[in-house]
Every structure is written in structure tokens, then in C-alpha cells.
Enzyme design. Structure first.
Site, PDB file in Angstrom:
ATOM      1  N   GLY A 189       3.253 -19.366  -3.961  1.00 49.40           N
ATOM      2  CA  GLY A 189       3.567 -20.691  -4.348  1.00 49.40           C
ATOM      3  C   GLY A 189       2.069 -20.593  -5.412  1.00 49.40           C
ATOM      4  N   GLY A 216      -2.535 -22.950  -5.071  1.00 46.30           N
ATOM      5  CA  GLY A 216      -2.599 -21.584  -4.913  1.00 46.30           C
ATOM      6  C   GLY A 216      -3.207 -20.633  -6.138  1.00 46.30           C
ATOM      7  N   ASP A 261       5.636 -16.517  -7.229  1.00 47.61           N
ATOM      8  CA  ASP A 261       6.009 -17.717  -7.365  1.00 47.61           C
ATOM      9  C   ASP A 261       7.658 -17.551  -7.661  1.00 47.61           C
ATOM     10  OD1 ASP A 261       4.757 -20.872  -7.776  1.00 47.61           O
ATOM     11  OD2 ASP A 261       6.848 -20.498  -8.749  1.00 47.61           O
ATOM     12  N   ARG A 296       2.485 -34.072  -3.302  1.00 49.62           N
ATOM     13  CA  ARG A 296       2.971 -35.531  -3.152  1.00 49.62           C
ATOM     14  C   ARG A 296       2.799 -36.388  -4.401  1.00 49.62           C
ATOM     15  NH1 ARG A 296      -0.694 -38.759   1.142  1.00 49.62           N
ATOM     16  NH2 ARG A 296      -2.181 -37.016   1.109  1.00 49.62           N
ATOM     17  N   VAL A 348      -0.817 -24.050   3.916  1.00 47.04           N
ATOM     18  CA  VAL A 348      -1.285 -25.071   3.289  1.00 47.04           C
ATOM     19  C   VAL A 348      -0.480 -26.256   3.019  1.00 47.04           C
ATOM     20  CG1 VAL A 348      -2.757 -25.580   1.212  1.00 47.04           C
ATOM     21  CG2 VAL A 348      -3.130 -23.557   2.406  1.00 47.04           C
ATOM     22  N   THR A 349       0.858 -25.946   2.707  1.00 45.51           N
ATOM     23  CA  THR A 349       1.982 -26.805   2.431  1.00 45.51           C
ATOM     24  C   THR A 349       1.894 -28.139   3.324  1.00 45.51           C
ATOM     25  OG1 THR A 349       3.009 -24.920   1.419  1.00 45.51           O
ATOM     26  CG2 THR A 349       4.463 -26.876   1.811  1.00 45.51           C
ATOM     27  N   HIS A 408      -3.311 -33.416  10.013  1.00 40.63           N
ATOM     28  CA  HIS A 408      -3.678 -33.419   8.675  1.00 40.63           C
ATOM     29  C   HIS A 408      -2.942 -34.604   8.227  1.00 40.63           C
ATOM     30  CE1 HIS A 408      -5.382 -32.658   4.846  1.00 40.63           C
ATOM     31  NE2 HIS A 408      -4.325 -31.972   4.309  1.00 40.63           N
TER      32      HIS A 408
HETATM   33  N1  APR Z   1       8.883 -19.869  -3.114  1.00 38.65           N
HETATM   34  C1  APR Z   1       7.519 -19.726  -3.837  1.00 38.65           C
HETATM   35  N2  APR Z   1       7.112 -20.624  -4.671  1.00 38.65           N
HETATM   36  C2  APR Z   1       7.695 -21.842  -4.410  1.00 38.65           C
HETATM   37  C3  APR Z   1       8.982 -22.021  -4.033  1.00 38.65           C
HETATM   38  C4  APR Z   1       9.480 -21.175  -3.098  1.00 38.65           C
HETATM   39  N3  APR Z   1      10.722 -21.314  -2.512  1.00 38.65           N
HETATM   40  N4  APR Z   1       9.421 -23.412  -4.205  1.00 38.65           N
HETATM   41  C5  APR Z   1       8.485 -23.900  -5.027  1.00 38.65           C
HETATM   42  N5  APR Z   1       7.321 -22.830  -5.193  1.00 38.65           N
HETATM   43  C6  APR Z   1       6.216 -23.281  -5.954  1.00 38.65           C
HETATM   44  C7  APR Z   1       6.326 -24.080  -7.351  1.00 38.65           C
HETATM   45  O1  APR Z   1       7.164 -23.339  -8.474  1.00 38.65           O
HETATM   46  C8  APR Z   1       4.894 -24.392  -7.605  1.00 38.65           C
HETATM   47  O2  APR Z   1       4.289 -23.349  -8.563  1.00 38.65           O
HETATM   48  O3  APR Z   1       5.174 -23.867  -5.394  1.00 38.65           O
HETATM   49  C9  APR Z   1       4.085 -24.243  -6.200  1.00 38.65           C
HETATM   50  C10 APR Z   1       3.451 -25.590  -5.805  1.00 38.65           C
HETATM   51  O4  APR Z   1       2.533 -25.988  -6.721  1.00 38.65           O
HETATM   52  P1  APR Z   1       2.157 -27.465  -7.168  1.00 38.65           P
HETATM   53  O5  APR Z   1       3.488 -28.095  -7.445  1.00 38.65           O
HETATM   54  O6  APR Z   1       1.100 -27.333  -8.123  1.00 38.65           O
HETATM   55  O7  APR Z   1       1.658 -27.998  -5.882  1.00 38.65           O
HETATM   56  P2  APR Z   1       0.126 -27.924  -5.212  1.00 38.65           P
HETATM   57  O8  APR Z   1      -0.758 -28.928  -5.732  1.00 38.65           O
HETATM   58  O9  APR Z   1      -0.401 -26.409  -5.421  1.00 38.65           O
HETATM   59  O10 APR Z   1       0.503 -28.058  -3.903  1.00 38.65           O
HETATM   60  C11 APR Z   1       1.095 -27.168  -2.787  1.00 38.65           C
HETATM   61  O11 APR Z   1      -0.070 -27.621  -1.031  1.00 38.65           O
HETATM   62  O12 APR Z   1      -1.792 -29.354  -0.670  1.00 38.65           O
HETATM   63  C12 APR Z   1      -0.590 -28.977  -0.414  1.00 38.65           C
HETATM   64  O13 APR Z   1       0.690 -31.218  -0.831  1.00 38.65           O
HETATM   65  C13 APR Z   1       0.384 -29.901  -1.056  1.00 38.65           C
HETATM   66  O14 APR Z   1       2.487 -29.221  -0.195  1.00 38.65           O
HETATM   67  C14 APR Z   1       1.702 -29.202  -1.354  1.00 38.65           C
HETATM   68  C15 APR Z   1       1.139 -27.725  -1.558  1.00 38.65           C
END
Ligand code: APR
Length: 308
Positions: free
Chosen positions: A9, A14, A33, A82, A118-119, A175
């Protein structure tokens, strides 16, 4: 380079984490990703900064899980972040589906890795990653407490008008909204801040810490915090790769510690190359015990909803 960290991700958290690793030059990084071209583009951008950082890290972007093979650490930041008005719990089902798939794929390719979840909602996602990967629980850790404690340090330092680096702080529990900012364990170089700050202001600092993630979501409007979450993940990555044995508040599997079993929740732990090397049991007072119980109940309720 000897070390390999894969980041699943490569959105805001990331990629920023990858940047901190590359800047420190302590590991090669694989950015994975599902979006085509995006991890490759970000990896190229980071690679082109490496000469300026004086870093020999190699950074590869990919849409192929095979490239993550034999990682020392896998950081899972894949999922949805979020939006304003959403709680971390609102993300539960959407992100659970993603985490399950990711944990199965990475655990087969990197059977000796430490997984950092982290998610959000993070404690439930760490539990799910542990269950799905089949890894020993010490090798699946959730990132939350380092971030929440850093937020508490920031607000405490602002109140006292001192350097944030001189504040030590401890946030345990989920958290989420029911985290416990432990003011008795928060000090200015060893001086308890409860002796330095008025009760009403202490309460305000605790409240702001609990809502700190939402405060940023409300301001950004199109995403959630990422510099401080990424730096927090980096602290954990460094502790593992360099076997630092650092005491970091993290979401760990409790196996009888604190009288709790079968759940992931934030507690102080010694983090080294084995992952969670020891959970430290704090002597909580009665009100803290009650709050901790309620925090645990909130995580249990979420895990039960997942029906794993
Ligand atoms: N496999 C790999 N990557 C994926 C998948 C998957 N199945 N589904 C979604 N993604 C990728 C998206 O394409 C995107 O690039 O996960 C990434 C998430 O990035 P953002 O939307 O920028 O989110 P971010 O702010 O990085 O937060 C990620 O961490 O802090 C927590 O609450 C936050 O759950 C969230 C996570």
C-alpha cells in the site's frame, strides 16, 4: 543491501515511510500497490533523491507480490483512509477484506518476516493479520502507541513551552477513541507533568491526544495524517532491523499479561529483531485499570464483528 522492507500500500503513509527508510539508508525497500504505475513512479522519485540523501538503499515499485519475497519486515498500510466524519471503526469491513488478502500473500513469500500493521482500525487489523498469517504473535505488531505517545508529547511540550524531545509519554489501550494517555507516566525529563500542569489543562491535553487523528482528518478533508504515522512506523522498523531493544508502545498480542488473553491492544513492549521481545506490565491504578478494561472491550467488540 542486506535488509529488505516491503511496504504494501504505497499511499501517503506507505510512501512516506519508504522515504524515511531510504533517507536513513538502513534497508532496501519494495513498494507494492494494486494501482499500476503508481508504486513504480513513487519508487523512481525516491530513488532519484537517494544520491542527495547519501543513501545506497534500492527502492523498487511493483504490482507483483513475488518482488516482496524474503522480506525482513512487511509493513501493511494498504486500505482506505478516513474521510471527515468517519471513525477508524467505520473502516473495519472494507479494510478487513484487504488485510486478509495481503496477510496470506506476504506470509507465504516472507515466512520469517515481522509484520507491522498500520491500516485502521489498527488493533483489529493487527489481530486479523496475525490470525491470517499464522505467524507467531511476537512477529505481528500494530503501529499506534508510538504515534499516540508522540502526539501526547507534542501537546504536553506546547503546554509547558519546552522541547518536545524532553517529554517522555505513554499512551496504551486501543488506537481509537478509548486510548489511555497515561499522565502519571508522562514526564519532563523524569519530572511527572502532573506536578507541573493544572488538572483542567491535563484533561484538555488528554482529550486533544485522543482526538488528534480526527483533528487532522478534519483539516485535510481528503485523507488522514501521514508524516507522524510514517515516522512512528519507521521507529519500529529501525528498532527491529537494528535490534535496538527499544521500549515502544505498540499493539501486541496479550497472552495473560495485564490479566488479558487473546487480543491485540496497545502496551509498552521491548522491540528488537524478534519483533515483540517482551511486554512490559505497568502498575496501573484503579481508575486506569477501569479505563484499560473499557478500551479492551472496544477492541474485542470489533474483533467479534469480524467473526474470524
Ligand atoms: N493491496 C495493496 N494496496 C492496496 C489495496 C490492496 N488490496 N487496496 C488499497 N491499496 C492501496 C491504495 O491503492 C492506496 O495507494 O492502499 C493505499 C492507501 O493509501 P492512502 O489512501 O493514501 O491511505 P494512507 O493515508 O496511506 O493510510 C493508509 O493507514 O493510517 C492508516 O487509516 C489509515 O488505514 C489507513 C492506512
Amino acid at each position: 543491501m542486506k535488509n529488505k522492507v516491503s511496504i504494501i500500500g504505497c499511499g501517503n503513509v506507505g510512501t512516506t515511510t519508504a522515504g524515511f527508510i531510504a533517507q536513513a539508508g538502513i534497508s532496501d525497500v519494495v513498494l507494492f500497490d494494486i494501482l499500476e504505475g503508481m508504486p513504480q513512479g513513487k519508487a523512481l522519485d525516491l530513488s532519484e533523491a537517494c544520491p542527495l540523501w547519501g543513501s545506497a538503499s534500492s527502492i523498487k515499485g511493483t504490482n507483483n507480490y513475488q518482488d516482496t519475497k524474503d522480506s525482513d519486515i512487511v509493513v501493511i498500510t494498504a486500505g482506505l483512509a478516513r474521510k471527515p466524519g468517519m471513525s477508524r471503526d467505520d473502516l473495519l469491513f472494507a479494510n478487513a477484506k484487504i488485510i486478509k488478502e495481503v496477510a496470506v500473500r506476504v506470509s507465504r513469500l516472507s515466512p520469517e518476516a515481522v509484520i507491522i500493521a498500520v491500516t485502521n482500525p489498527m488493533d483489529a487489523m493487527a489481530y486479523l493479520a496475525w490470525k491470517t498469517s499464522g505467524f507467531p504473535h511476537k512477529r505481528v505488531i500494530g503501529m499506534g502507541g508510538v504515534l499516540d505517545s508522540s502526539r501526547l508529547r507534542t501537546f504536553t511540550a506546547w503546554n509547558l513551552g519546552v522541547s518536545p524531545s524532553d517529554i517522555e509519554a505513554m499512551v496504551i489501550g486501543s488506537h481509537g477513541d478509548e486510548m489511555l494517555p497515561l499522565m502519571r507516566f508522562t514526564t519532563l525529563k523524569g519530572v511527572p507533568v502532573t506536578e507541573l500542569i493544572k488538572r483542567s489543562e491535563i484533561d484538555a491535553i488528554k482529550e486533544r491526544t485522543k482526538k488528534a487523528g480526527a483533528e487532522i482528518v478534519g483539516l485535510l478533508k481528503i485523507g488522514s495524517a501521514y508524516y507522524s504515522p510514517a515516522q512512528s512506523a519507521f521507529e519500529m522498523i529501525k528498532a527491529i532491523l537494528l535490534d535496538e531493544k527499544r521500549l515502544l508502545p505498540c499493539s501486541c498480542y496479550l497472552n495473560g499479561e495485564y490479566g488479558v488473553r487473546g487480543i491485540y491492544v496497545g502496551v509498552p513492549a521491548i522491540i528488537g529483531k524478534e519483533g515483540v521481545e517482551k511486554v512490559i506490565e505497568l502498575k496501573l491504578d484503579d481508575p486506569e485499570i477501569e479505563e484499560f478494561k473499557s478500551s479492551i472491550a472496544s477492541v474485542r467488540a470489533m474483533i467479534e464483528k469480524l467473526n474470524i
